[in-house]
Design an enzyme around this catalytic site. Structure first.
Site, PDB file in Angstrom:
ATOM      1  N   SER A 121     -25.969   9.811   7.016  1.00 27.95           N
ATOM      2  CA  SER A 121     -25.878  11.001   7.686  1.00 27.95           C
ATOM      3  C   SER A 121     -24.391  11.504   7.860  1.00 27.95           C
ATOM      4  O   SER A 121     -23.779  12.447   8.392  1.00 27.95           O
ATOM      5  CB  SER A 121     -26.334  10.928   9.187  1.00 27.95           C
ATOM      6  OG  SER A 121     -27.657  10.706   8.743  1.00 27.95           O
ATOM      7  N   HIS A 142     -27.985  13.782   0.816  1.00 31.54           N
ATOM      8  CA  HIS A 142     -28.333  13.854   2.345  1.00 31.54           C
ATOM      9  C   HIS A 142     -29.484  14.708   2.481  1.00 31.54           C
ATOM     10  O   HIS A 142     -29.389  15.980   2.328  1.00 31.54           O
ATOM     11  CB  HIS A 142     -27.204  14.277   2.930  1.00 31.54           C
ATOM     12  CG  HIS A 142     -27.324  13.963   4.453  1.00 31.54           C
ATOM     13  ND1 HIS A 142     -26.905  14.888   5.217  1.00 31.54           N
ATOM     14  CD2 HIS A 142     -28.223  13.086   5.258  1.00 31.54           C
ATOM     15  CE1 HIS A 142     -27.161  14.637   6.737  1.00 31.54           C
ATOM     16  NE2 HIS A 142     -28.031  13.548   6.392  1.00 31.54           N
ATOM     17  N   GLU A 154     -27.663  18.112   0.828  1.00 29.20           N
ATOM     18  CA  GLU A 154     -26.522  17.912   0.718  1.00 29.20           C
ATOM     19  C   GLU A 154     -25.938  16.948  -0.341  1.00 29.20           C
ATOM     20  O   GLU A 154     -26.425  15.943  -0.186  1.00 29.20           O
ATOM     21  CB  GLU A 154     -25.423  17.490   1.864  1.00 29.20           C
ATOM     22  CG  GLU A 154     -25.493  18.547   3.189  1.00 29.20           C
ATOM     23  CD  GLU A 154     -24.965  17.968   4.562  1.00 29.20           C
ATOM     24  OE1 GLU A 154     -24.354  19.202   5.076  1.00 29.20           O
ATOM     25  OE2 GLU A 154     -25.156  17.078   4.901  1.00 29.20           O
ATOM     26  N   ASN A 192     -24.345  18.087   9.789  1.00 29.05           N
ATOM     27  CA  ASN A 192     -24.214  17.141  11.025  1.00 29.05           C
ATOM     28  C   ASN A 192     -22.765  17.285  11.683  1.00 29.05           C
ATOM     29  O   ASN A 192     -22.822  17.077  12.984  1.00 29.05           O
ATOM     30  CB  ASN A 192     -24.160  15.714  10.577  1.00 29.05           C
ATOM     31  CG  ASN A 192     -25.727  15.090  10.424  1.00 29.05           C
ATOM     32  OD1 ASN A 192     -26.665  16.063  10.747  1.00 29.05           O
ATOM     33  ND2 ASN A 192     -25.970  14.212   9.627  1.00 29.05           N
TER      34      ASN A 192
END
Ligand code: CAA
Length: 500
Positions: A121, A142, A154, A192
């Site tokens: 992450s 991701h 991602e 994130n």
């Protein structure tokens, strides 16, 4: 080297790993799922069975299709079984030493052409790649929780990723029915880096007593239109994972916005890790309200012996329409001197109006958010019985009351504007385009709009002014409007879509 991706390995079958394995199996791709031992493997199998079982129960899968999906997944406790995999995705906890050890093993075991991907992450993919003899074949892929549902992947390349590999992996993401957003290797990537600071901010504001857990969640869901409130989402992501991601962000930025809120550390130490551990901000049997039409608030209504105002004064911009709505409910709208409760629809600190009033204890701030929420702000002088009565009035007027303290921008805007500011800074840094950031937040978090669409809808000047008010109140550098936002407002640009 062009990759074909016939067999995919997934290392780690926790919530994310099992979800990722399901995504591949649903797309017809053979999956080898690896866990450390038999117990963890059984848990991983359980995740897969539960998730596909839920789809079966909802009529989204037939029994035969479910059996086919599960039949494509082979489970093992040996990494050696990944020798022939074309792609391996690591999805173990966010600890660099774990990841490095796994990548060292995978590099030894997997064929030279295999692509080694990490679902990290936030950790540096460049640093993970450097532990292998094939850094050009290491990439970030991701996924978002719940992986079978969220449409974003991602794809993260490093400075040394083989040319063309990011596009091949993006194409694979499309085969899974997902939308890829490809970016470089920066802590937190797009989602994130924008999501976790907002969640952390909610935890900081909860700890400061601005508003309660349920009220903040309700405000963000019904007021900002997000699919979940921040505490329900922290529970879904896991408090430990959130803490690790924030720590990595903080290590890179040294920005207090990324410093994990003490309330997170405290809960993690108590074993309250979120849904996976049976409780986090919400207890095991306690469910965050997720309806989009809820008219309940955590705030208690007035008791029978408490005042129930019949004569109210409404001050401030937008007050006339709200007063008319209250009049429809049978209330008498009066001048301030004759009112029992005074409702201030004002964005300036409510308490600044108090010295002008004969009964400052009857003054309550009311901030209308969207169509369905009204934040009800008590000042230091507000009589709590009047505040509760105003919450009832607001409910009668068809809005969900969110009780809070009298602080700049109250709850929704105090959380929303800094997130929008972060998005502007990210775009201005050249890391991603406005369009990619919007897509990433819409598909990664289930938002109705990306941050630039939200800024355009609210107005650049409104967001800038809100940030200025927040900065004036809290003096945190991250609350100062991004220079690009200031400049676009000064230049009279009205929309990010219209920017030169
Ligand atoms: N596994 C599999 N499927 C699930 C699921 C799960 N854990 N949870 C929900 N679903 C499915 C349901 O079966 C349902 O599918 P159908 O439409 O086919 O029936 C669908 O998702 C919607 O579920 P519900 O109707 O039960 O619930 P909902 O409408 O409230 O949606 C939600 C649930 C999709 C989780 C929604 O609340 C949402 O989008 N929340 C935001 C989640 C989010 O922000 N995720 C990103 C977190 S950040 C991250 O993951 C990155 C990181 O590195 C930390």
């Amino acid at each position: 080297m062009t990759s074909t991706f016939v067999t995919v390995g997934v290392v780690g079958l926790g919530t994310m790993g099992a979800g990722i394995a399901e995504c591949f199996a649903r797309a017809g791709i053979s999956v080898i799922g690896v866990e450390a031992g038999p117990e963890a493997l059984a848990r991983g199998r359980g995740h897969l069975e539960d998730s596909t079982g839920r789809a079966l129960a909802k009529g989204r899968l037939t029994e035969a299709a479910r059996a086919e999906i599960l039949g494509r997944v082979t489970l093992t406790t040996s990494l050696e079984d990944l020798a022939d995999a074309d792609l391996v995705i690591e999805a173990v906890p966010e600890v660099m030493d774990f990841k490095r050890a796994i990548f060292t093993d995978l590099d030894r075991i997997c064929k030279p052409s295999a692509v080694l991907a990490t679902n990290t992450s936030s950790l540096s993919i460049t640093a993970i790649a450097a532990t292998t003899t094939r850094p050009g074949r290491v990439i970030g892929m991701h996924f978002f929780n719940p992986a079978p549902v969220m449409k974003l992947i991602e794809v993260i390349h490093t400075m040394v990723t083989d040319e063309g590999l990011a596009e091949e992996v993006a194409e694979l993401a499309r085969r899974l029915g997902k939308t890829p957003v490809t970016v470089g290797d920066r802590a937190g990537f797009v989602v994130n880096r924008l999501l976790l600071p907002y969640l952390n901010h909610a935890a900081v504001l909860l700890e400061s007593g601005l508003a309660g857990r349920d009220d903040i969640d309700t405000a963000m869901r019904l007021g900002a239109g997000l699919p979940m409130g921040p505490f329900a989402l922290l529970d879904l992501i896991g408090l430990d994972t959130s803490y690790e991601v924030l720590s990595v962000l903080f290590q890179e930025s040294r920005d207090r916005r990324h410093a994990p809120a003490p309330i997170l550390r405290e809960r993690i130490s108590a074993g309250l890790l979120g849904r996976k551990a049976g409780g986090g901000f919400y207890g095991p049997g306690e469910h965050a309200d997720t309806s989009h039409t809820s008219h309940t608030s955590g705030a208690p209504g007035p008791s029978a012996d408490e005042p129930s105002p019949k004569r109210v004064a409404v001050l401030g911009e937008g007050g006339d329409a709200f007063a008319a709505r209250l009049a429809d409910e049978g209330l008498t709208i009066t001048p301030v001197e004759e009112a029992e409760a005074v409702l201030a629809l004002s964005s300036v600190p409510v308490i600044e109006l108090a010295p002008r009033l004969p009964h400052p204890e009857r003054l309550v701030g009311v901030h209308l958010v969207g169509e369905g929420v009204a934040e009800v702000a008590s000042t230091v002088l507000t009589d709590p019985r009047v505040a509760r009565a105003v919450q009832s009035l607001v409910r009668a007027a068809g809005r969900v009351p969110v009780p809070c303290r009298d602080r700049a921008e109250f709850v929704v805007d105090a959380l929303l504007y800094p997130y929008l500011n972060d998005a502007v800074r990210m775009y201005d840094s050249g890391y991603a385009t406005c369009e990619d950031i919007d897509v990433a937040m819409r598909l990664g978090c289930g938002y109705r709009q990306g941050p630039f669409e939200t800024i355009d809808a609210l107005g650049l000047e409104t967001v800038r002014d809100g940030l200025r008010a927040l900065y004036a109140e809290y003096r945190e550098p991250f609350l100062a409007p991004a220079p690009l936002l200031e400049q676009l407002v000064a230049a009279g640009v009205r929309s990010f879509r219209d920017r030169p």
